[in-house]
Design an enzyme around this catalytic site. Structure first.
Site, short mmCIF file in Angstrom:
data_model
loop_
_atom_site.label_atom_id
_atom_site.label_comp_id
_atom_site.label_asym_id
_atom_site.label_seq_id
_atom_site.Cartn_x
_atom_site.Cartn_y
_atom_site.Cartn_z
N LYS A 82 27.62 -9.90 -55.32
CA LYS A 82 26.52 -10.81 -55.05
C LYS A 82 25.82 -10.35 -53.78
O LYS A 82 26.45 -10.24 -52.72
CB LYS A 82 27.07 -12.22 -54.88
CG LYS A 82 25.98 -13.23 -54.61
CD LYS A 82 26.49 -14.62 -54.79
CE LYS A 82 25.38 -15.62 -54.57
NZ LYS A 82 25.86 -16.99 -54.67
N ARG A 126 17.47 -22.50 -54.61
CA ARG A 126 17.80 -23.37 -53.48
C ARG A 126 16.93 -24.62 -53.49
O ARG A 126 17.38 -25.70 -53.11
CB ARG A 126 17.68 -22.59 -52.17
CG ARG A 126 18.78 -21.52 -52.10
CD ARG A 126 18.79 -20.71 -50.84
NE ARG A 126 19.78 -19.62 -50.96
CZ ARG A 126 19.86 -18.59 -50.14
NH1 ARG A 126 19.04 -18.50 -49.11
NH2 ARG A 126 20.78 -17.66 -50.34
N LYS A 174 22.85 -15.67 -45.30
CA LYS A 174 24.19 -15.51 -45.88
C LYS A 174 24.68 -14.06 -45.76
O LYS A 174 25.56 -13.64 -46.52
CB LYS A 174 24.17 -15.99 -47.34
CG LYS A 174 23.74 -17.46 -47.47
CD LYS A 174 23.96 -18.03 -48.88
CE LYS A 174 23.56 -19.51 -48.93
NZ LYS A 174 23.84 -20.14 -50.24
N LYS A 183 24.69 -9.87 -59.38
CA LYS A 183 23.67 -10.86 -59.06
C LYS A 183 22.91 -10.44 -57.82
O LYS A 183 23.57 -10.13 -56.82
CB LYS A 183 24.36 -12.20 -58.84
CG LYS A 183 23.46 -13.32 -58.45
CD LYS A 183 24.27 -14.55 -58.22
CE LYS A 183 23.36 -15.68 -57.81
NZ LYS A 183 24.09 -16.89 -57.52
N SER A 204 16.89 -17.02 -60.19
CA SER A 204 15.71 -17.89 -60.18
C SER A 204 14.43 -17.16 -59.79
O SER A 204 13.38 -17.37 -60.40
CB SER A 204 15.97 -19.06 -59.23
OG SER A 204 16.31 -18.60 -57.94
N TYR A 210 17.77 -18.17 -67.20
CA TYR A 210 17.07 -19.44 -67.43
C TYR A 210 16.23 -19.38 -68.71
O TYR A 210 15.74 -20.39 -69.17
CB TYR A 210 16.21 -19.80 -66.21
CG TYR A 210 17.06 -19.93 -64.96
CD1 TYR A 210 17.81 -21.08 -64.74
CD2 TYR A 210 17.16 -18.89 -64.04
CE1 TYR A 210 18.63 -21.19 -63.64
CE2 TYR A 210 17.98 -18.98 -62.93
CZ TYR A 210 18.71 -20.14 -62.73
OH TYR A 210 19.54 -20.23 -61.64
C1 PBG Z 1 25.30 -19.96 -54.20
C2 PBG Z 1 24.50 -19.67 -55.42
C3 PBG Z 1 23.29 -19.00 -55.40
C4 PBG Z 1 22.82 -18.98 -56.71
C5 PBG Z 1 23.79 -19.58 -57.52
N1 PBG Z 1 24.84 -20.02 -56.69
C6 PBG Z 1 22.58 -18.31 -54.32
C7 PBG Z 1 22.32 -18.96 -53.04
O1 PBG Z 1 21.62 -19.95 -52.94
O2 PBG Z 1 22.77 -18.42 -52.06
C8 PBG Z 1 21.50 -18.39 -57.10
C9 PBG Z 1 21.06 -18.54 -58.49
C10 PBG Z 1 19.62 -18.26 -58.70
O3 PBG Z 1 18.88 -17.87 -57.79
O4 PBG Z 1 19.20 -18.43 -59.86
N2 PBG Z 1 26.59 -20.19 -54.33
#
Ligand code: PBG
Length: 335
Positions: free
Chosen positions: A203, A213, A226, A257, A283, A322
């Site tokens: 990740k 978010r 992060k 990811k 996303s 999605y």
């Molecule tokens: C965090 C988490 C994230 C996503 C899923 N779980 C990233 C984050 O906000 O740091 C992102 C998924 C997406 O962007 O579709 N545990």
């Protein structure tokens, strides 16, 4: 006399196999099927709630009852599994994300309802703490540090609580060291030998998570970034090393990811481990495609299918997207 092209190609002409629809179908190397799709969904408290997410046009946050309906439709289309993410009430979020351990928290309510009403669809739950913390980080914040070992202990407990609620696969996304082994041990001790672990193995500290978010309501909360726990987007070899630890610790499935900007990692992961590898088309990737399609700048349906097929070509066994329901509908129409 041979013509110049035959002299150059030695009569090898790539276009012969491309000349008709039937030849193209015969030589097609990779195929996307509905079995490749995992649908990430956002859950909100309440009943009969369906809220649009402005930065993800077409994606909605749903209360548990509406989620169950949507899951039935996805199951009827043949989508194998959902990945659920809760948008938790602000009053329940705190410094340590303690609501992650509550047996009846939003994510566990969703799992129970899904397992009861749509048992044929798999439920994958994330155990990162970010939906539950007041600071939006995935782990426990002490001073300015996301503390590793304390977070691992809590995440392992949360995994057991999620498995108790009926979760089929635990998907830890918080990138703490040692989490896969700790979760496996905790699940086994609790009698959950059949609950799998899909590790968010690689990740990256990516800017593509922005709309997510917003969707779970952590956008405005997050202090800092992060980068002390997610992988630097510059590093491929480090990502493989990190995934190797997860494999040793007992991960059943691996995830990459974000997705499309990291296809090289998908390819390397599949080559390196041979485990099932999934890509998460996140996303921001969804938002880009959607925004361009809405503006008429690209053919959204074709770009959607092309991106999903690209994951297959790169070696992925499936994709969290999605677009899952839309793609499933398109595949059903194609027959
Ligand atoms: C965090 C988490 C994230 C996503 C899923 N779980 C990233 C984050 O906000 O740091 C992102 C998924 C997406 O962007 O579709 N545990």
């Amino acid at each position: 006399m041979t013509n110049i092209v035959d002299q150059i190609t030695g009569h090898r002409r790539m276009r012969r196999n491309r000349k008709a629809d039937w030849t193209r179908r015969l030589v097609q190397e990779n195929r996307l099927t509905v079995d490749d799709l995992i649908w990430p969904v956002f859950v909100v408290p309440g009943t009969n709630v369906v809220e649009p997410i402005p930065s993800m046009p077409g994606v909605k946050r749903m209360s548990v009852d509406r989620l169950v309906e949507a899951a039935k439709e996805a199951a009827d289309l043949g989508v194998p599994a959902l990945a659920t993410f809760p948008n938790v009430e602000m009053s329940l979020r705190d410094e340590t994300g303690s609501n992650s351990l509550a047996a009846d928290n939003l994510i566990n309510q969703a799992t129970r309802a899904l397992k009861k009403h749509v048992p044929q669809i798999g439920v994958i739950t994330d155990v990162a703490l970010d939906p539950f913390t007041s600071h939006g980080h995935d782990g426990i914040l002490r001073g300015s540090e996301i503390v590793n070992d304390e977070t691992v202990a809590q995440v392992a407990r949360a995994a057991v609580v999620q498995a108790d609620a009926g979760s089929d696969i635990i998907a830890p996304s918080e990138m703490m060291d040692g989490r896969i082994g700790a979760i496996r041990q905790a699940l086994d001790e609790a009698g959950h030998q059949n609950v799998g672990i899909m590790s968010y193995a690689t990740k990256f500290a990516s800017a593509f998570y922005g709309p997510y978010r917003e969707a779970i309501g952590t956008g405005g909360l997050l202090k800092g970034d992060k980068k002390t726990y997610y992988i630097d987007p510059a590093n491929g070899t480090e990502a493989i090393r990190d995934a190797a630890l997860d494999v040793e610790e007992g991960a059943d499935m691996l995830m990459v990811k974000p997705g499309l900007p990291y296809l090289d990692i998908c390819f390397r992961m599949k080559e390196a481990f041979g485990l099932p590898v999934f890509a998460y088309q996140v996303s921001g990737e969804y938002a880009q495609i959607r925004a361009a399609a809405i503006n008429g700048w690209i053919d959204g349906d074709r770009v959607m299918m092309e991106t999903l097929l690209a994951f297959k070509r790169a070696g992925c066994d499936g994709i969290l997207t999605y677009f899952a329901v839309e793609a499933a509908r398109a595949l059903a129409k194609k027959g």
